[in-house]
Design an enzyme around this catalytic site. Structure first.
Site, PDB file in Angstrom:
ATOM      1  N   GLY A   1       7.699  -7.462  20.369  1.00 14.06           N
ATOM      2  CA  GLY A   1       7.234  -7.762  18.751  1.00 14.06           C
ATOM      3  C   GLY A   1       6.028  -8.723  18.844  1.00 14.06           C
ATOM      4  O   GLY A   1       5.752  -9.154  17.949  1.00 14.06           O
TER       5      GLY A   1
ATOM      6  N   ARG B   1       0.607  -1.267   0.167  1.00 22.44           N
ATOM      7  CA  ARG B   1      -0.030  -0.098   0.178  1.00 22.44           C
ATOM      8  C   ARG B   1       0.917   1.289  -0.102  1.00 22.44           C
ATOM      9  O   ARG B   1       0.703   2.025  -0.609  1.00 22.44           O
ATOM     10  CB  ARG B   1      -0.838  -0.012   1.312  1.00 22.44           C
ATOM     11  CG  ARG B   1      -1.961   0.951   1.112  1.00 22.44           C
ATOM     12  CD  ARG B   1      -3.351   0.376   1.653  1.00 22.44           C
ATOM     13  NE  ARG B   1      -2.998  -0.123   3.173  1.00 22.44           N
ATOM     14  CZ  ARG B   1      -3.916   0.075   4.120  1.00 22.44           C
ATOM     15  NH1 ARG B   1      -4.922   0.707   4.013  1.00 22.44           N
ATOM     16  NH2 ARG B   1      -3.421  -0.134   5.322  1.00 22.44           N
ATOM     17  N   ARG B   2       1.894   1.115   0.874  1.00 21.63           N
ATOM     18  CA  ARG B   2       2.839   2.444   0.904  1.00 21.63           C
ATOM     19  C   ARG B   2       4.361   2.110   0.864  1.00 21.63           C
ATOM     20  O   ARG B   2       4.879   1.751   1.577  1.00 21.63           O
ATOM     21  CB  ARG B   2       2.615   2.987   2.304  1.00 21.63           C
ATOM     22  CG  ARG B   2       1.398   3.623   2.819  1.00 21.63           C
ATOM     23  CD  ARG B   2       1.367   4.139   4.144  1.00 21.63           C
ATOM     24  NE  ARG B   2      -0.244   4.099   4.739  1.00 21.63           N
ATOM     25  CZ  ARG B   2      -0.687   3.217   5.349  1.00 21.63           C
ATOM     26  NH1 ARG B   2       0.122   2.284   5.769  1.00 21.63           N
ATOM     27  NH2 ARG B   2      -1.911   3.360   5.752  1.00 21.63           N
TER      28      ARG B   2
ATOM     29  N   GLU C   1       0.660  -7.394  18.930  1.00 22.52           N
ATOM     30  CA  GLU C   1       0.436  -6.172  18.325  1.00 22.52           C
ATOM     31  C   GLU C   1      -0.401  -5.078  19.181  1.00 22.52           C
ATOM     32  O   GLU C   1      -0.562  -5.242  20.243  1.00 22.52           O
ATOM     33  CB  GLU C   1      -0.638  -6.442  16.942  1.00 22.52           C
ATOM     34  CG  GLU C   1       0.134  -7.582  16.191  1.00 22.52           C
ATOM     35  CD  GLU C   1      -0.692  -7.741  14.631  1.00 22.52           C
ATOM     36  OE1 GLU C   1      -1.361  -6.960  14.271  1.00 22.52           O
ATOM     37  OE2 GLU C   1      -1.058  -9.051  14.784  1.00 22.52           O
TER      38      GLU C   1
ATOM     39  N   LYS D   1      -8.004 -20.646  13.582  1.00 25.13           N
ATOM     40  CA  LYS D   1      -7.322 -21.738  13.254  1.00 25.13           C
ATOM     41  C   LYS D   1      -8.036 -22.975  13.438  1.00 25.13           C
ATOM     42  O   LYS D   1      -7.976 -23.919  12.739  1.00 25.13           O
ATOM     43  CB  LYS D   1      -5.924 -21.709  13.947  1.00 25.13           C
ATOM     44  CG  LYS D   1      -5.101 -20.474  13.527  1.00 25.13           C
ATOM     45  CD  LYS D   1      -4.142 -20.203  14.397  1.00 25.13           C
ATOM     46  CE  LYS D   1      -3.071 -19.226  13.876  1.00 25.13           C
ATOM     47  NZ  LYS D   1      -1.997 -18.801  14.751  1.00 25.13           N
TER      48      LYS D   1
END
Lengths: 459, 459
Positions: free
Chosen positions: B192, B49-50, B195, B210
């Site tokens: 990390g 997208r960017r 989120e 899942k």
């Protein structure tokens, strides 16, 4: 090739423990299998050498029984041949005939695949037939398909684990009960885990065949059983088991296949089978009885572990049926499964150049300076010592051939990683020393590389 | 469809952690992949997208970058679409376009598959394209292919395990460090693993997606995430973790899919996600940090366990690449992989009818007869008590709303297997009792059925 009814017709060779389960699953699950495949799977015939030994089969399926396997495999109404007899001859000829005539083959025959897999694979490629053999390694555990397909976009660096349930059963019994090898083998035979001639299992032939198959798939190179360094577990003594326990280890018969990269970037493959000490904290140490477990390490995927029943009628039949469904789906869809990939042609690394850690138990004269003498012998041969422990000493004495009577001690040495050749040279040199009365045991210690450090057991 | 050069041309949608690894593996391993596939795998374009947020991509592959995913997926030179963006929209439209036009799709998008998998599968079937998604569940662990292919000749009865690494990391931290949920979540975010909005992980949405995918493959029935009973782990307190520890248990967020057979032979499927106590001796209890592990039980195969890294760029990319190689091989061979098999159409069993064991922590008035009153309340609701322990008693007191001041005790009850509805009714009834001051915690205890007894932990 498909029969007039649109069914996929199966010739089954052999009807022992596994074959009986295959017949049962094909017939009892017929509707479910048809829904999964998109066509019915039907038995066209079952070849056995002595029908009178198979009363269940001859009573329930009298029309299917034949003694002529050679005729059955290329009969017009046969699409797929499933082989669960085992051994090289006469099976090899039948499977080659089937493959050459375009019939797909599902087999559990590790010995044949490890001896002559390339010939079978070439015959399958030439005629466009499928050759599947998930059941040949680690029974019900889906292992070959993951190696061949799931990890096909990754670089596998190591496959290592317990792939022979019989030897594992015996080692588990020796370890938990303090039983001797002979007693544990007797128990395994009584329970049906070991055959009358246990050599394939306890001398590591079975595990070596499986290692050859695993290495071939993992490293895209055709290896045979003769490429696998093999040491059996007959020599493992109750005293070795006790020594392992003192170290916080368990002895397991391991199959190890790994990609080795030299300093100059040249790659080779080490495939080997031997009994080794494994730290109790490692997951493989807890794999008992007839269970199998295999670690796979790949560059992107990291470590994976697969665990399950490595043998037995139903588990092995499950793997055979999975392959049969795949082969039948391919037939219905008009395609075939992925070919053997053997483009890499990596050389075999000689066992002498493969470094592992060692546990060495020495009987030594209880004299001043003995440790220094022995340590310098290890150093002279380039083997670095990680730990030494001396026990015994004033207790016990031994009559030597020269009539002298000297006090005896036991010296246990655990080395850092050293090439097999260096360790062998060290042991020979030690035996020449006047101080050394005998070598009571030499066993490898496998930390199992990266698997170990990630599980909190770094070397 | 294949390009003029004979290569298999790939459109990649998304280039985050996983996408970057996919680009790296496709380009760095190009020769090895070509040898395995029988044709080169080439990147036709990468949609982001960017672009300015992807300096590595735009510097190294400026010609591949596009912002127009919709145009890319049906470009003439694209054979396969690999999607690693995630989320439902706008991805669904792109993948449907690709499949309808006969392009195969490899995706890691569990949310989309669990919401609208059937539509994607039908589009793939209609055009004869492949739809592969091994990376959607349990990262690098080969799990979907074994379920779909290796066990295709068996009857799977249960799939259960840890499939969300983030929540497992948090629970591991709470368990080993005595950390609170909030602190453990902060740590996971800093590293990390979690989120900014952790809801998908900690509220069980990810695991439920899942579970829907696993149940669909295992039981040949199309399930969506809404068919999965879902309870997150936000409510798990440090006191729950301590209670589990006292019982010799660890709390894990489990996804469980099982085939349930009624007395009259009718089959249904229970799919559920919730935090539960697992005995420390069970292999799942030792699965820490971001690792995943899944047990599969099938009638013939028995129990299998799969273990490995469930998330992360490289492990997930390994699974994506495995699928890409499979899809590319199918394209080169002119076939396609096995279709989704959804013939069974089993109904979902309501959670109220699913029996499990429970651990109930009660704050009670320290009075004579309290245990008898409470026990009879359990009995009245048809919940059988396996064990009770009373702690506290004379220690501590509590001010009640009515102003009385009474000595307080804690009663810990572990039940035998009971349906959720019966347990809920019991808890409601207990809260109405004058003796019961509060329910401090209710957690399921999962022995994981047959897996447990075979591993020496029978219920």
């Amino acid at each position: 090739m498909a029969s007039e009814t649109g069914a996929v017709r199966v010739a089954l060779l052999g009807c022992g423990t596994v074959g009986t389960e295959v017949v049962r699953l094909i017939t009892e699950q017929a509707d479910e299998l048809a829904a999964r495949v998109g066509a019915r799977i039907e038995l066209a015939g079952v070849a056995v050498r002595r029908p009178h030994r198979h009363p269940w089969l001859t009573e329930n399926f009298p029309d299917l029984v034949t003694t002529d396997a050679g005729e059955l495999v290329t009969r017009d109404d046969v699409d797929v041949v499933v082989e669960v007899i085992g051994g090289i001859e006469p099976v090899r000829g039948w499977l080659l005939e089937a493959l050459k005539s375009g019939r797909s083959v599902v087999t559990a025959n590790k010995a044949l695949l490890a001896e002559d897999g390339p010939t079978l694979a070439e015959a399958a490629d030439a005629s466009g037939a499928d050759l599947y053999y998930e059941a040949a390694v680690a029974g019900a555990i889906p292992l070959l398909r993951p190696l061949r397909e799931s990890l096909a976009g990754d670089r596998i660096t190591r496959v290592a684990g317990i792939v022979n349930g019989t030897s594992n059963f015996i080692l588990s019994a020796m370890s938990s009960g303090g039983t001797s090898y002979v007693d544990a083998l007797e128990e395994a035979t009584r329970l049906g885990y070991a055959e009358a001639d246990p050599s394939a299992d306890v001398d590591g032939y079975d595990a070596a065949s499986k290692a050859a198959i695993l290495a071939s798939l993992a490293f895209h190179t055709r290896f045979t059983a003769s490429d696998v360094h093999r040491e059996g577990m007959r020599e493992v003594s109750a005293s070795d088991v006790a020594a392992a326990r003192r170290l916080g280890c368990t002895i397991k018969l391991l199959a190890i296949c790994e990609r080795v990269t030299d300093a100059d970037g040249a790659e080779s493959v080490s495939a080997r089978v031997y009994p080794a000490m494994v730290p109790d904290s490692h997951p493989l140490a807890g794999v008992d009885g007839a269970f199998n477990a295999v670690f796979v390490e790949a560059e992107a995927a990291g470590q994976l572990m697969f665990y399950g029943q490595g043998a037995g009628g139903a588990p092995t039949a499950s793997a055979v049926l999975g392959d049969l469904v795949a082969v039948a789906r391919n037939r219905v869809g008009g395609g075939r499964g992925p070919r053997e990939s053997a483009y890499a042609s990596l050389p075999v690394r000689p066992i002498g150049e493969v470094p592992t850690r060692y546990h060495v138990d020495l009987e030594v004269a209880d004299r001043e300076g003995v440790l220094a003498t022995i340590a310098s012998e290890f150093a002279r041969n380039g083997v670095s010592i990680a730990a030494v422990r001396q026990t015994g000493g004033v207790n016990g004495s031994v009559d030597r051939a020269d009539g002298s009577d000297r006090s005896q001690a036991r010296l246990t040495v655990v080395t850092h990683s050293a090439p097999e050749a260096a360790l062998s040279a060290t042991v020979s040199a030690l035996l020449d020393l006047d101080h050394v009365l005998g070598v009571a045991g030499v066993l490898r210690v496998e930390g199992l590389g990266r698997a170990v450090s990630a599980l909190g057991m770094g070397e």
